[in-house]
Design a protein around this motif. Sequence first.
Motif, PDB file in Angstrom:
ATOM      1  N   VAL A 177     -20.245  24.812  -2.425  1.00 52.08           N
ATOM      2  CA  VAL A 177     -19.994  25.171  -4.019  1.00 52.08           C
ATOM      3  C   VAL A 177     -19.153  23.797  -4.504  1.00 52.08           C
ATOM      4  O   VAL A 177     -17.989  24.098  -4.571  1.00 52.08           O
ATOM      5  N   PRO A 178     -19.711  22.820  -4.852  1.00 53.18           N
ATOM      6  CA  PRO A 178     -18.954  21.645  -4.935  1.00 53.18           C
ATOM      7  C   PRO A 178     -17.885  21.801  -6.158  1.00 53.18           C
ATOM      8  O   PRO A 178     -17.224  20.980  -6.098  1.00 53.18           O
ATOM      9  N   ALA A 179     -18.216  22.606  -7.124  1.00 51.53           N
ATOM     10  CA  ALA A 179     -17.235  22.702  -8.375  1.00 51.53           C
ATOM     11  C   ALA A 179     -15.860  23.399  -7.549  1.00 51.53           C
ATOM     12  O   ALA A 179     -14.893  23.263  -8.462  1.00 51.53           O
ATOM     13  N   HIS A 180     -15.929  23.851  -6.714  1.00 50.03           N
ATOM     14  CA  HIS A 180     -14.812  24.633  -6.203  1.00 50.03           C
ATOM     15  C   HIS A 180     -14.257  24.316  -4.797  1.00 50.03           C
ATOM     16  O   HIS A 180     -13.469  25.008  -4.187  1.00 50.03           O
ATOM     17  N   ASP A 181     -14.917  23.106  -4.319  1.00 47.35           N
ATOM     18  CA  ASP A 181     -14.316  22.959  -2.979  1.00 47.35           C
ATOM     19  C   ASP A 181     -14.600  21.454  -2.897  1.00 47.35           C
ATOM     20  O   ASP A 181     -15.585  20.807  -3.169  1.00 47.35           O
ATOM     21  N   GLU A 182     -13.315  20.803  -2.422  1.00 45.42           N
ATOM     22  CA  GLU A 182     -13.310  19.347  -2.570  1.00 45.42           C
ATOM     23  C   GLU A 182     -14.309  18.578  -1.637  1.00 45.42           C
ATOM     24  O   GLU A 182     -14.583  17.745  -1.890  1.00 45.42           O
ATOM     25  N   VAL A 223     -18.266  27.797 -11.776  1.00 44.70           N
ATOM     26  CA  VAL A 223     -18.500  29.070 -11.855  1.00 44.70           C
ATOM     27  C   VAL A 223     -17.358  29.871 -11.944  1.00 44.70           C
ATOM     28  O   VAL A 223     -17.050  31.270 -12.247  1.00 44.70           O
ATOM     29  N   ILE A 224     -16.251  29.255 -12.020  1.00 39.40           N
ATOM     30  CA  ILE A 224     -14.694  29.651 -12.324  1.00 39.40           C
ATOM     31  C   ILE A 224     -14.107  28.875 -13.321  1.00 39.40           C
ATOM     32  O   ILE A 224     -14.253  27.750 -13.352  1.00 39.40           O
ATOM     33  N   GLU A 225     -13.408  29.572 -14.128  1.00 34.70           N
ATOM     34  CA  GLU A 225     -13.047  28.780 -15.457  1.00 34.70           C
ATOM     35  C   GLU A 225     -11.760  27.668 -14.944  1.00 34.70           C
ATOM     36  O   GLU A 225     -10.986  28.040 -14.094  1.00 34.70           O
ATOM     37  N   SER A 226     -11.925  26.782 -15.418  1.00 32.67           N
ATOM     38  CA  SER A 226     -11.043  25.503 -15.079  1.00 32.67           C
ATOM     39  C   SER A 226     -10.971  24.160 -15.742  1.00 32.67           C
ATOM     40  O   SER A 226     -12.349  23.987 -16.397  1.00 32.67           O
ATOM     41  N   ASN A 227     -10.193  23.279 -16.126  1.00 30.06           N
ATOM     42  CA  ASN A 227     -10.297  22.248 -16.766  1.00 30.06           C
ATOM     43  C   ASN A 227     -10.889  21.160 -15.898  1.00 30.06           C
ATOM     44  O   ASN A 227     -11.098  19.880 -16.447  1.00 30.06           O
ATOM     45  N   ASN A 228     -10.695  21.153 -14.693  1.00 33.27           N
ATOM     46  CA  ASN A 228     -11.018  20.160 -13.856  1.00 33.27           C
ATOM     47  C   ASN A 228     -12.358  20.318 -13.428  1.00 33.27           C
ATOM     48  O   ASN A 228     -13.049  21.332 -13.288  1.00 33.27           O
ATOM     49  N   GLU A 229     -13.007  18.947 -12.963  1.00 32.00           N
ATOM     50  CA  GLU A 229     -14.253  19.068 -12.321  1.00 32.00           C
ATOM     51  C   GLU A 229     -14.611  19.820 -11.119  1.00 32.00           C
ATOM     52  O   GLU A 229     -15.601  20.454 -10.750  1.00 32.00           O
ATOM     53  N   CYS A 230     -13.448  19.736 -10.333  1.00 30.26           N
ATOM     54  CA  CYS A 230     -13.454  20.441  -8.904  1.00 30.26           C
ATOM     55  C   CYS A 230     -12.052  21.276  -9.010  1.00 30.26           C
ATOM     56  O   CYS A 230     -11.139  20.442  -8.792  1.00 30.26           O
ATOM     57  N   SER A 231     -12.124  22.481  -8.840  1.00 28.64           N
ATOM     58  CA  SER A 231     -10.972  23.171  -8.388  1.00 28.64           C
ATOM     59  C   SER A 231     -11.240  24.261  -7.626  1.00 28.64           C
ATOM     60  O   SER A 231     -11.720  25.395  -7.764  1.00 28.64           O
ATOM     61  N   PRO A 232     -10.426  24.051  -6.411  1.00 29.44           N
ATOM     62  CA  PRO A 232     -10.503  24.987  -5.585  1.00 29.44           C
ATOM     63  C   PRO A 232      -9.584  26.621  -5.607  1.00 29.44           C
ATOM     64  O   PRO A 232      -9.754  27.468  -4.972  1.00 29.44           O
ATOM     65  N   GLU A 233      -8.865  26.490  -6.949  1.00 29.74           N
ATOM     66  CA  GLU A 233      -8.115  27.804  -6.973  1.00 29.74           C
ATOM     67  C   GLU A 233      -9.152  28.920  -7.455  1.00 29.74           C
ATOM     68  O   GLU A 233     -10.067  28.669  -8.134  1.00 29.74           O
ATOM     69  N   LEU A 292     -14.839  38.524 -14.589  1.00 24.00           N
ATOM     70  CA  LEU A 292     -14.149  39.348 -13.500  1.00 24.00           C
ATOM     71  C   LEU A 292     -13.107  38.140 -12.846  1.00 24.00           C
ATOM     72  O   LEU A 292     -13.261  37.049 -12.753  1.00 24.00           O
ATOM     73  N   SER A 293     -12.141  38.889 -12.128  1.00 17.94           N
ATOM     74  CA  SER A 293     -11.090  37.779 -11.468  1.00 17.94           C
ATOM     75  C   SER A 293     -11.821  37.719 -10.121  1.00 17.94           C
ATOM     76  O   SER A 293     -12.589  38.375  -9.646  1.00 17.94           O
ATOM     77  N   ILE A 351     -30.741  32.085   7.014  1.00 22.09           N
ATOM     78  CA  ILE A 351     -29.540  31.197   7.303  1.00 22.09           C
ATOM     79  C   ILE A 351     -28.512  32.017   7.050  1.00 22.09           C
ATOM     80  O   ILE A 351     -28.329  32.329   6.130  1.00 22.09           O
ATOM     81  N   SER A 352     -27.509  32.039   8.170  1.00 21.53           N
ATOM     82  CA  SER A 352     -26.187  32.714   7.881  1.00 21.53           C
ATOM     83  C   SER A 352     -25.257  31.701   7.723  1.00 21.53           C
ATOM     84  O   SER A 352     -25.043  30.944   8.221  1.00 21.53           O
ATOM     85  N   VAL A 353     -24.378  31.967   7.037  1.00 26.02           N
ATOM     86  CA  VAL A 353     -22.955  31.236   6.483  1.00 26.02           C
ATOM     87  C   VAL A 353     -21.923  32.226   6.474  1.00 26.02           C
ATOM     88  O   VAL A 353     -22.197  33.295   6.160  1.00 26.02           O
ATOM     89  N   PHE A 354     -20.773  31.709   6.658  1.00 25.58           N
ATOM     90  CA  PHE A 354     -19.557  32.364   6.617  1.00 25.58           C
ATOM     91  C   PHE A 354     -18.660  31.959   5.072  1.00 25.58           C
ATOM     92  O   PHE A 354     -18.692  30.629   5.212  1.00 25.58           O
ATOM     93  N   THR A 355     -18.118  32.658   4.674  1.00 24.95           N
ATOM     94  CA  THR A 355     -17.252  32.298   3.453  1.00 24.95           C
ATOM     95  C   THR A 355     -16.222  33.020   2.981  1.00 24.95           C
ATOM     96  O   THR A 355     -16.457  34.365   2.928  1.00 24.95           O
ATOM     97  N   THR A 356     -15.192  32.590   2.573  1.00 26.95           N
ATOM     98  CA  THR A 356     -13.978  33.348   2.315  1.00 26.95           C
ATOM     99  C   THR A 356     -14.027  33.462   0.611  1.00 26.95           C
ATOM    100  O   THR A 356     -13.178  34.016   0.082  1.00 26.95           O
ATOM    101  N   ARG A 357     -15.031  32.667   0.154  1.00 25.68           N
ATOM    102  CA  ARG A 357     -15.069  32.729  -1.445  1.00 25.68           C
ATOM    103  C   ARG A 357     -16.404  33.124  -1.864  1.00 25.68           C
ATOM    104  O   ARG A 357     -17.345  32.460  -2.571  1.00 25.68           O
TER     105      ARG A 357
END
Length: 806
Positions: free
Chosen positions: A337-342, A358-368, A381-382, A242-248
């Motif tokens: 990726v529920p932790a990083h996409d609303e 998988v990205i450091e953050s204080n929020n349950e979900c952070s798209p940054e 890594l950044s 299954i192919s997907v496209f992601t910018t992240r």
Amino acid sequence: MNENYDFKNIERNCQSNWQKTDLFSSKKDLNKKKYYVLSMFPYPSGKLHMGHVRNYTIGDVISRFKRLNGFNVMQPMGWDAFGLPAENAAIQNQTLPDEWTFGNISSMKSQLNSLGLSLDWGREIATCDPSYYKWEQWFFIQLFKKGLIYKKTSIVNWDPIDQTVLANEQVIDGRGWRSGALVEQKEIPQYFFKITDYAEELDKELENLNNWPSQVTLMQKNWIGKSFGFKVDFQQKEFEKISVFTTRLDTIFGVTFLALAPDHPISKKLSFENEDIQNFIDSIKKTGVSTADQAKAEKKGIFTGLHASNPINNELIPIWISNYVLMAYGEGAIMAVPAHDERDYEFANKYSILIRKVIESNNECSPEKGILINSDRFNSLSSDDAIDQIGLELSKNNLAEKQTKYRLRDWGISRQRYWGCPIPIIHCTNCGEVCESETNLPVLLPKKNKFDFENQSIKTEESFINCKCPECGRSARREKDTMDTFVESSWYFARYTCPDENKQMLNDEVNYWLPVDQYIGGIEHAILHLLYARFFTKLLRDIGLIKISEPFDNLLTQGMVLKDGSKMSKSKGNTVDPGDLIEKYGADTARLFIMFAAPAEQSLEWSDQGIEGSYRFLKKIYTQIYKFNDLLKQQNIKNLSEEPSQNEEFTYQLNKTIEKVTDDIDRRQSFNTAIASLMEFVNYISSINSEKNISDVYFGYKKLLIMLSPFVPHFCEYVFKALTNEDIKEENWPKVDKQALQRKKQTVVIQVNGKVRENIEIDTDTPQSIIEEKAFACEKVLRFINNKNEVKKIIFIKNKILNIVI
RNA sequence: GCCGGGAUGGCGGAACUGGUAGACGCACGGGAUUCAAAAUCCCGCGCUGGCGACAGCGUGCGAGUUCGAUUCUCGCUCCCGGCACCA
């Protein structure tokens, strides 16, 4: 000169003179700089509304201003004459679409003329005229042969009772507007223009559109939606992958499920075997076709029972089908990726799916973006570095591929309607899908004697459908669909340059007049129409018909005309008829008010009382000049030579006004403030004694009328003639005498801690030390300073401000 | 939902590059003219307190940067436009 302002006579006489002398017809003239002013052409609904008045007055003010400044101006007008309302009217009023449309055109034309617009009617176009759409069909054939048009199935709104395709507008709360039936999604074959082939250029050239409002270029940029990312393959047992496209790609360790669009091929296959999935997909089909409906719909999904493996760590991941994934974008499948996409987060919460940060953050979900965690060897890594490194690793193993994607989709132009330009395609059982031969163009829309309600959107005329194949000569069947009306409006601006050309689509005139120097239209066209017109310009260029790449040099997007806070519309009963206004106050007053009431690009709240003020302003000038004329007669003054005035205040006021009005119209397109300045100047002239300043007052009025004439042309032409016995059409726009703008005195504001405490009138360029001295002598200033020692600092802006900080 | 825009007196708006908030117009109040009205002309008009001089407050809400914020930054609220078949 009549004692009273008789606008009816003045406007009637002016308009008939303009018409008789064909004053606004435009011809190629290499001695002058050309200036092409274009207002978006109207749909001939039958009645001019205030939005039209606003649009066309803006265009006319600019046209007249440019003419006074020596430009060779072309301002054409025409009719966006195909479209749905003609069919609706035909059904409702028992008329035919063409009769209804041409009737409307003729009544709207006289309404437009009553506004006193300086239009070149010699270039009039109606898009429903075969001499226009013939070339659209010709162009379609060229594009088809170049492979820029193709056919594929796509989804439309289907009304099961009326057995017809519905426009999004005709679907209200999921039901057909006429039948009230629940609308269904239906897949049908349609033609598409390959606008995505031009996505890169359309995106890139936005940078060159410096004279477009940045909000419009920004909206287009977002619409084209260029993004860089990766196509990633998730291995899957039953379907291979299954192919997907992601910018992240940096969040790939946080993937806790995959989601497929309901119309993804795998979803479809699964639906044949699994009744629950079939039912789920059917239920999704009950929502509207429009993106807005889909985005607003509650997120729903169903687990397929299948899993795929994450290419980065071979973790097994559940596969879902969900309505928030769109087949039209990317691969029609996403890694969630529920932790990083609303959206993923909302979905995961609803269906209790694992959420892994998988990205450091204080929020349950952070798209940054941020610093990676829980990502094995990529931790710390950044995001950007991780995207590069993960991308590299997966690419090496052929599990990912770097891709540039656009959100822009190809433009579906097939419409299952009668009142549109026929698509010049013939379906032959022998040769397949072939273009009509160019010598047979235009493919005429079949005449109807009676508009058929049952088949309102399908041409049933056998004589139209049955034809000969241009390749093999055998019997064949004609394509029944018509083109999207946006196709007509994508090239009309070019056809205005040679509307009567009957040998080709465009001739060399187009290279003289294009690009359009000033385009004016509603902000609601910021994306679709303007993007399609830009696309067509590039197509016309690549076919070799024009030389430019971008059609509109300057763009002005006007705001809407509102009443009681919302768009004027018949259903709300809050319309104002421009005809009534012209009857009561005249076109000049209507024009003046609509330009004065609000900045052109902002929405305009209609006010019945406000227009009285504009009328009063014109009457005031009229009476003053009438009286002044009397004075000239009494004193038998005939020849007033244009000598510089000795009155310093007068020359200052005059030149300040010229400078402001010129800049406001030309650079800022701030017509409301230009009019305000002219009003101030009238107030100023009223305040000076005309008997003692005959020459000043005379030249003041003269310049005033010239500057006012783009807004209120009939009034100015008449009054100017009465005052000067000359023709305002022979005049040039006044020039600023920069010397006169130098003032000897200035007002300097004295502040304490940023609050104004005193104003000082003082010689221009007085140095800080002297102003300080004066300031510390002011009682009003000292009152706020207990002790001079508390002064911390002093800020001085020459000729403006002295701020004492304590 | 996503993208874009907007919010300033009783109302429409002005303040263009961070520098006197409310230009210009509407509405309203007072006066002149008129037998009267309309029209016209003159004066006043952000809010609060004060007879007044004047003072305080004030640009959707909450913070921040700055000598100084309608203007810049961050976070909200509400309204409008677009979202691919309305034009």
